[in-house]
Design a protein around this motif. Structure first.
Motif, PDB file in Angstrom:
ATOM      1  N   VAL A 172      -1.762  29.779 -13.414  1.00  0.00           N
ATOM      2  CA  VAL A 172      -2.654  30.802 -13.066  1.00  0.00           C
ATOM      3  C   VAL A 172      -2.002  32.070 -13.008  1.00  0.00           C
ATOM      4  N   ARG A 173      -2.411  33.024 -13.638  1.00  0.00           N
ATOM      5  CA  ARG A 173      -1.570  34.387 -13.422  1.00  0.00           C
ATOM      6  C   ARG A 173      -2.360  35.411 -12.663  1.00  0.00           C
ATOM      7  N   HIS A 174      -1.867  36.544 -11.936  1.00  0.00           N
ATOM      8  CA  HIS A 174      -2.563  37.252 -11.024  1.00  0.00           C
ATOM      9  C   HIS A 174      -1.693  38.484 -10.811  1.00  0.00           C
ATOM     10  N   ARG A 175      -2.358  39.391 -10.086  1.00  0.00           N
ATOM     11  CA  ARG A 175      -1.413  40.728  -9.959  1.00  0.00           C
ATOM     12  C   ARG A 175      -0.079  40.753  -9.452  1.00  0.00           C
ATOM     13  N   ASP A 176       0.159  39.718  -8.261  1.00  0.00           N
ATOM     14  CA  ASP A 176       1.484  39.486  -7.564  1.00  0.00           C
ATOM     15  C   ASP A 176       2.212  39.047  -8.492  1.00  0.00           C
ATOM     16  N   TRP A 177       1.900  38.124  -9.286  1.00  0.00           N
ATOM     17  CA  TRP A 177       2.783  37.231 -10.156  1.00  0.00           C
ATOM     18  C   TRP A 177       3.315  38.249 -11.121  1.00  0.00           C
ATOM     19  N   ARG A 178       2.515  39.085 -11.731  1.00  0.00           N
ATOM     20  CA  ARG A 178       2.768  40.189 -12.841  1.00  0.00           C
ATOM     21  C   ARG A 178       3.967  41.014 -12.210  1.00  0.00           C
ATOM     22  N   TRP A 179       3.727  41.603 -10.903  1.00  0.00           N
ATOM     23  CA  TRP A 179       4.744  42.256 -10.284  1.00  0.00           C
ATOM     24  C   TRP A 179       6.110  41.649 -10.002  1.00  0.00           C
ATOM     25  N   PHE A 180       6.081  40.280  -9.712  1.00  0.00           N
ATOM     26  CA  PHE A 180       7.309  39.252  -9.471  1.00  0.00           C
ATOM     27  C   PHE A 180       7.928  39.271 -10.883  1.00  0.00           C
ATOM     28  N   ASP A 181       7.297  39.054 -11.701  1.00  0.00           N
ATOM     29  CA  ASP A 181       7.790  38.887 -13.388  1.00  0.00           C
ATOM     30  C   ASP A 181       8.456  40.105 -13.574  1.00  0.00           C
ATOM     31  N   PHE A 182       7.633  40.895 -13.439  1.00  0.00           N
ATOM     32  CA  PHE A 182       8.678  42.581 -13.823  1.00  0.00           C
ATOM     33  C   PHE A 182       9.978  42.665 -13.162  1.00  0.00           C
ATOM     34  N   LEU A 183       9.733  42.511 -11.875  1.00  0.00           N
ATOM     35  CA  LEU A 183      10.859  42.920 -10.994  1.00  0.00           C
ATOM     36  C   LEU A 183      12.225  41.764 -11.277  1.00  0.00           C
ATOM     37  N   TRP A 184      11.545  40.383 -11.639  1.00  0.00           N
ATOM     38  CA  TRP A 184      12.817  39.340 -11.966  1.00  0.00           C
ATOM     39  C   TRP A 184      13.457  39.754 -13.134  1.00  0.00           C
ATOM     40  N   MET A 185      12.658  40.278 -14.007  1.00  0.00           N
ATOM     41  CA  MET A 185      13.198  41.012 -15.469  1.00  0.00           C
ATOM     42  C   MET A 185      14.104  41.890 -15.343  1.00  0.00           C
ATOM     43  N   THR A 186      13.945  42.933 -14.154  1.00  0.00           N
ATOM     44  CA  THR A 186      14.871  43.916 -13.886  1.00  0.00           C
ATOM     45  C   THR A 186      15.988  43.432 -13.064  1.00  0.00           C
ATOM     46  N   HIS A 187      15.883  42.303 -12.553  1.00  0.00           N
ATOM     47  CA  HIS A 187      16.782  41.493 -11.547  1.00  0.00           C
ATOM     48  C   HIS A 187      17.827  40.876 -12.347  1.00  0.00           C
ATOM     49  N   THR A 188      17.313  39.985 -13.414  1.00  0.00           N
ATOM     50  CA  THR A 188      18.099  39.295 -14.148  1.00  0.00           C
ATOM     51  C   THR A 188      18.678  40.118 -15.395  1.00  0.00           C
ATOM     52  N   MET A 189      17.942  41.181 -15.897  1.00  0.00           N
ATOM     53  CA  MET A 189      18.305  42.000 -17.098  1.00  0.00           C
ATOM     54  C   MET A 189      18.045  41.072 -18.322  1.00  0.00           C
ATOM     55  N   ASP A 190      17.192  40.125 -18.225  1.00  0.00           N
ATOM     56  CA  ASP A 190      17.194  39.484 -19.359  1.00  0.00           C
ATOM     57  C   ASP A 190      15.592  39.939 -19.683  1.00  0.00           C
ATOM     58  N   TYR A 191      15.724  41.020 -20.496  1.00  0.00           N
ATOM     59  CA  TYR A 191      14.173  41.676 -21.141  1.00  0.00           C
ATOM     60  C   TYR A 191      13.619  40.800 -22.086  1.00  0.00           C
ATOM     61  N   GLN A 192      13.897  39.692 -22.313  1.00  0.00           N
ATOM     62  CA  GLN A 192      13.128  38.672 -23.452  1.00  0.00           C
ATOM     63  C   GLN A 192      12.675  37.593 -22.557  1.00  0.00           C
ATOM     64  N   GLY A 193      13.438  36.770 -22.329  1.00  0.00           N
ATOM     65  CA  GLY A 193      12.894  35.374 -21.773  1.00  0.00           C
ATOM     66  C   GLY A 193      13.039  35.497 -19.913  1.00  0.00           C
TER      67      GLY A 193
END
Length: 237
Positions: A172-193
Motif C-alpha cells: 500500500v502506498r499513500h501520501r505520508d509514505w511518499r513524504w517518508f520516502d522523499f525524506l529518507w532519500m535526503t537522509h541517506t543521500m541515496d538518490y537511486q535506491g
C-alpha cells in the motif's frame, strides 16, 4: 597560543564548510524530526488494511503428483483468487489447485477481489490500472511486474498493488509514505535506491561534516579570551 593567521584560516574553513553543508544538515535534521514523530505502522499503511486479511479455506485440492505441467517443485504457495485456490509454484507458474489448469495472469476483476480481502471495507475504488514498468524512483520500485495499481477515493491518495502474474497482494502506498520516502532519500543521500548507506556522496558529506564540527571546536579554542589569558599567565611564570 595560536597566531592570528592560523585562527583566520580555521575560521575560513569552518565558514565555508558550514555554508556548503548547511542545506544538507538542515535536511538531516528535518528528516530526523519527521521520522521520530511518525508512527511506522501508519507509514506502512496499516490503518488502511484489514489486519489480518480475510482468509479463505479450501478442501479437495490436487496433490503435487497430479500437477502434470510441473516436472519439479522447489517452492509452492497456496493463494486465493476470486475465492478459487491456486498454487504458485517455483515463483513462476500459477496453477488452479482443483483443476490443474495453468493460469497466465489474473484479470482486473480478480485483482479487485484480492485487494478487497486486504484493504479496509470503508475504502472505495476509483480506478484500476495495469503497470508494466516503473522508473527507479517510482513508489512501487523493486517489486514484481506487471502489476495492477488500484486507486481509492481518499484525500491521502491511497493506492494498493496486486501482482498480475500470481495475484499476490504486494503493498500500500499513500501520501505520508511518499513524504517518508522523499525524506529518507535526503537522509541517506541515496538518490537511486534509497537504502544504500555506502554511497560516495554520503561518505564525503559525513567527512566534511566532521571537519566542520572539529574546526568549530578549534575556532572556539583559539578565540577564547579565557584560554588566552591563562596561556599568557603560564608563559609569564
Amino acid at each position: 597560543m595560536t597566531n592570528r593567521n592560523t585562527a583566520l584560516k580555521i575560521r575560513k574553513v569552518h565558514r565555508y564548510f558550514g555554508l556548503f553543508l548547511g542545506i544538507q544538515f538542515l535536511l538531516w535534521t528535518l528528516s530526523g524530526l519527521y521520522f521520530s514523530w511518525t508512527n511506522i505502522d501508519e507509514i506502512h499503511g496499516d490503518h488502511f488494511k484489514k489486519l489480518p486479511p480475510e482468509q479463505i479455506s479450501f478442501s479437495n485440492l490436487l496433490g503435487t503428483e497430479d500437477l502434470q505441467e510441473i516436472a519439479e517443485i522447489s517452492s509452492l504457495e497456496l493463494l486465493s483468487i476470486n475465492e478459487q485456490p491456486y498454487y504458485w509454484i517455483n515463483d513462476k507458474t500459477l496453477v488452479n489447485a482443483k483443476t490443474g489448469v495453468v493460469k497466465e495472469s489474473i484479470t482486473p476483476e480478480e485483482a479487485l477481489d484480492v485487494a478487497a480481502r486486504h484493504m479496509s471495507s470503508e475504502l472505495k475504488v476509483s480506478n484500476i490500472e495495469q503497470i508494466d514498468s516503473v522508473g527507479p524512483h517510482h513508489e512501487y520500485r523493486g517489486r514484481p511486474l506487471p502489476v495492477y495499481e488500484i486507486s481509492y477515493e481518499t484525500t491521502e491518495n491511497v493506492k494498493a498493488y496486486v501482482a498480475m502474474k500470481n495475484g499476490d497482494f504486494q503493498t500500500v502506498r499513500h501520501r505520508d509514505w511518499r513524504w517518508f520516502d522523499f525524506l529518507w532519500m535526503t537522509h541517506t543521500m541515496d538518490y537511486q535506491g534509497r537504502d544504500n548507506f555506502n554511497t560516495l556522496i554520503l561518505r564525503a558529506f559525513s567527512l566534511m561534516g566532521l571537519i566542520t564540527v572539529l574546526s568549530g571546536f578549534a575556532l572556539w579554542f583559539v578565540s577564547s579570551s579565557t584560554l588566552r589569558k591563562r596561556f599568557k599567565k603560564q608563559k609569564a611564570s
